[in-house]
Design a protein around this motif. Sequence first.
Motif, mmCIF file in Angstrom:
data_model
loop_
_atom_site.group_PDB
_atom_site.id
_atom_site.type_symbol
_atom_site.label_atom_id
_atom_site.label_comp_id
_atom_site.label_asym_id
_atom_site.label_seq_id
_atom_site.Cartn_x
_atom_site.Cartn_y
_atom_site.Cartn_z
ATOM 1 N N VAL A 402 45.871 107.312 40.593
ATOM 2 C CA VAL A 402 46.536 105.963 41.618
ATOM 3 C C VAL A 402 48.399 107.026 41.826
ATOM 4 O O VAL A 402 47.837 106.714 43.465
ATOM 5 C CB VAL A 402 47.766 105.183 40.747
ATOM 6 C CG1 VAL A 402 48.555 104.796 41.146
ATOM 7 C CG2 VAL A 402 47.053 104.187 40.260
ATOM 8 N N SER A 412 47.730 100.708 49.897
ATOM 9 C CA SER A 412 47.977 99.520 48.269
ATOM 10 C C SER A 412 46.860 98.714 47.199
ATOM 11 O O SER A 412 47.121 98.871 46.473
ATOM 12 C CB SER A 412 49.453 98.735 48.984
ATOM 13 O OG SER A 412 49.425 97.499 49.263
ATOM 14 N N GLU A 413 46.153 98.438 48.668
ATOM 15 C CA GLU A 413 44.818 97.681 48.016
ATOM 16 C C GLU A 413 44.051 98.176 47.037
ATOM 17 O O GLU A 413 43.279 98.455 46.561
ATOM 18 C CB GLU A 413 44.050 97.089 49.329
ATOM 19 C CG GLU A 413 44.350 96.156 50.275
ATOM 20 C CD GLU A 413 45.654 96.341 51.058
ATOM 21 O OE1 GLU A 413 45.618 97.504 51.662
ATOM 22 O OE2 GLU A 413 46.325 95.693 51.486
ATOM 23 N N HIS A 416 45.721 99.690 44.264
ATOM 24 C CA HIS A 416 45.268 98.634 43.211
ATOM 25 C C HIS A 416 43.987 98.653 42.432
ATOM 26 O O HIS A 416 43.606 98.324 41.629
ATOM 27 C CB HIS A 416 45.428 96.935 43.804
ATOM 28 C CG HIS A 416 45.351 95.683 43.133
ATOM 29 N ND1 HIS A 416 45.805 96.334 41.669
ATOM 30 C CD2 HIS A 416 44.589 95.232 42.702
ATOM 31 C CE1 HIS A 416 45.727 95.234 40.990
ATOM 32 N NE2 HIS A 416 44.607 94.001 42.002
ATOM 33 N N CYS A 417 42.973 98.768 43.348
ATOM 34 C CA CYS A 417 41.721 98.990 43.187
ATOM 35 C C CYS A 417 41.150 100.289 42.447
ATOM 36 O O CYS A 417 40.909 100.076 41.535
ATOM 37 C CB CYS A 417 40.549 99.277 44.570
ATOM 38 S SG CYS A 417 40.597 97.615 45.356
ATOM 39 N N ALA A 419 43.584 101.418 40.045
ATOM 40 C CA ALA A 419 44.739 101.080 39.217
ATOM 41 C C ALA A 419 43.805 100.348 38.478
ATOM 42 O O ALA A 419 44.064 100.376 36.548
ATOM 43 C CB ALA A 419 46.161 100.907 39.225
ATOM 44 N N ALA A 420 42.954 99.637 38.762
ATOM 45 C CA ALA A 420 42.024 98.544 38.259
ATOM 46 C C ALA A 420 40.792 98.200 37.729
ATOM 47 O O ALA A 420 40.505 97.526 37.187
ATOM 48 C CB ALA A 420 42.399 96.661 38.580
ATOM 49 N N PRO A 427 43.154 92.885 37.714
ATOM 50 C CA PRO A 427 43.065 92.665 38.984
ATOM 51 C C PRO A 427 43.397 91.282 39.805
ATOM 52 O O PRO A 427 43.594 90.309 39.245
ATOM 53 C CB PRO A 427 41.244 92.858 38.844
ATOM 54 C CG PRO A 427 41.058 92.635 37.877
ATOM 55 C CD PRO A 427 42.015 92.687 36.992
ATOM 56 N N GLN A 428 43.660 91.761 41.225
ATOM 57 C CA GLN A 428 44.807 90.606 41.758
ATOM 58 C C GLN A 428 44.098 90.290 43.485
ATOM 59 O O GLN A 428 44.469 89.467 43.573
ATOM 60 C CB GLN A 428 45.926 90.821 41.886
ATOM 61 C CG GLN A 428 47.102 91.474 41.267
ATOM 62 C CD GLN A 428 47.157 90.423 39.639
ATOM 63 O OE1 GLN A 428 47.454 89.205 40.189
ATOM 64 N NE2 GLN A 428 46.973 90.441 38.764
ATOM 65 N N THR A 429 43.063 91.071 43.010
ATOM 66 C CA THR A 429 42.036 91.007 44.723
ATOM 67 C C THR A 429 40.679 91.024 44.223
ATOM 68 O O THR A 429 40.291 92.048 43.239
ATOM 69 C CB THR A 429 43.013 92.159 45.658
ATOM 70 O OG1 THR A 429 41.901 93.659 45.218
ATOM 71 C CG2 THR A 429 44.452 92.218 45.791
ATOM 72 N N ALA A 432 39.496 94.100 44.415
ATOM 73 C CA ALA A 432 39.268 95.398 43.257
ATOM 74 C C ALA A 432 38.616 94.117 42.127
ATOM 75 O O ALA A 432 38.099 95.493 40.963
ATOM 76 C CB ALA A 432 40.667 94.408 42.774
#
Length: 535
Positions: A402, A412-413, A416-417, A419-420, A427-429, A432
Motif C-alpha cells: 500500500v 485509490s481503487e 484499496h484492492c 489493502a483488501a 473490500p468495498q468494491t 477488490a
Amino acid sequence: MGAVILSVSVPVVLSIALPIALIAGFFIGFAIYHFVLKNKTDRSKKFANKMVEEAIAEAKKLRKDAVAEGREEVGKERAAFESEKREHNAELQRSEQRLQQRESSLDKKESMLEKKEAGLDAKLESVENLKNDLAAQQEELNEKKKEIGEAHARMVEELEKVAQLSKEEAKNRLIEAMEEEAKRDAAKQVREIEAQAKEDGEKKAREIVALAIQRCAVDQSNEITVSTVTLPSDEMKGRIIGREGRNIKALEQATGVDFIIDDTPDTVVLSAFDPVRREIARVTLEKLISDGRIHPGRIEDVVAKATKEIDAQIKDAGENAMFETGVFNLNPELVRLLGRLKFRTSYGQNVLKHSIEVALLAGNMAQELGANVAICKRAGLLHDIGKSIDHETEGTHITIGVDIAKKYKESSEVIHCIAAHHNDIDPQTIEAVIVQCADAISGSRPGARRESLENYVKRLEQLESIANSHPGVEKSYAIQAGREVRIIVKPEVVDDAATVFLARDIAKQIENEMQYPGQIKVNVIRELRSVDYAK
C-alpha cells in the motif's frame, strides 16, 4: 341713262336687301334653332318618358319581386312556426305522459312503502321479543362464565399441585419450547436457503472461474527458497573455499549470501533472505566455475557483472509482465520492483508468475461480471508488490505494498484492492472482491504452492484445536491436506438446528485466527445411535 339708273339702284337695293336678308336670316335661323330645339326637347321628353316608364316598370317588377319574396319568407316563417309548434305540442304530450307515468309509479311506491311499514312494524315487534330473549340468555351466559371461571381456577390450582409448577413457570417452559421449535424451523429454512444460494452461486462461480482459468495458462512454479549450484567435481569445492577460506569469505562478503559447502557431492547450497542477492551469488559462482579463475579480485569483478545482468533481468521481467498482462503506464521504479518478484517465492510459488496469473484471472472475471477490467488487472499485478522488499522493510507485505502504491501515485481503487486482498480491511468494491478471489484461485490451484511438513502439521493441529474448543464437539479430524475439517458432535448436546450455527461459528473463527491458501470446508456431523440386545 339706263346705266346710271342701274348704278344708283344697286346700292339702294343692297341697302334695302341687306337688312331684309339679315332679318330674314335671323328669322330663318331662329326658326331653324326653334325647330332644332323643339326636336331636342321632343327627344328629351321622349327619352325622359321612356326612362320614367322603364323606372316605373322596374319599380313594379321590384315591388312584385319584393312582394313574392316577402310572401315566400312569410311562408317559411309560418312553416317553421308550424313545425316548432308541432314539436312543442309533441313535447308537451310527452311531458304529460311522463308525468302520468311518474304519478302511477309514485302511487305504486306509496303502496309498497305502506306494505313495508306494516312489515317493519311486525319486525320491530319480533326484534323487541328477541332483545328480551337475548337479555335473558346473556344473564344465563354470565352465570355460566362465572361457573367456568371458578372451575378453571380450581383446575389450575389442581394442575399446579400435580405438576408442581406455577402458572408463570409453565408459561416460561411453553415459551422455551416454542423458541426451540422456532429455532429448528429457522435453521431448516436457513439450510434450504443456503443450499439453494450455494447451488446457484457455485454454478455461476464455476462457469466464471473455469472460463477465466481457460483463458489464463501459466506454468506451475518449482522454485524453492534456497539455490543450489552443481559443481563439475568435488575438487572445485577446495578452489571455491580458497586458501584459509579467503575465496568463500570474499564471495559471502561481496554477495551477502551464505555459501554452504558440506558433504553433499558436487553441490554448493546458497542461502539468503534476499532472493535477488541469492540469484546474483548463483550467477557469480557459475561464472567463476566456468572461467576457472577464482580469487578475491576476480570475485569482485564477476559480482559486479552478475549484478548488472540481474538488474537487466529484473527490468526485462517487469516489462514482460506488463506486456503479458496488458498493464501499462507503470512508474519505472514500480516496474523494477515488479521484476524483483521473479526471484521471490511464496510456499514454493513464484510470486511474479503468481501476480501475472492473478492479473489475468481478475481481468477475465471482471470482463464476465461487468466490472472495471483495467483496475482489476492493474491491482492483480501489483497486489503482492510489497513482497519485493519485505525483507528490507518492517511490516506485512500488504502495508508495504500500500505504501509503495501511494508513493508512486497509483489510483485509490488499486490501493484499496491491494489493502483488501487478504481481508486486512473489508473490500468495498467489486474489483477488490475479484482480485481477492483471483489471488485465492491462483494460490489454491493444484501444484501452485507447497509448504513445509512442520507448517503443514501445525495448520492441521490448529484446525482441530479450533473445532474442539466449541461445546458439544466430541471429535474433529482435519482431512484432505487441511482443506476440510470434519466435526462429530454429541447428539444429546447439539441438535440438528444447532449444527448449522456451530459450523458457521467454527468457520468464522478459522477465518479470523488462521492464514491459509484457498478455502477450508467445515463439515459438522450429528449421528444418534440406539443400541439394544435381544437375549
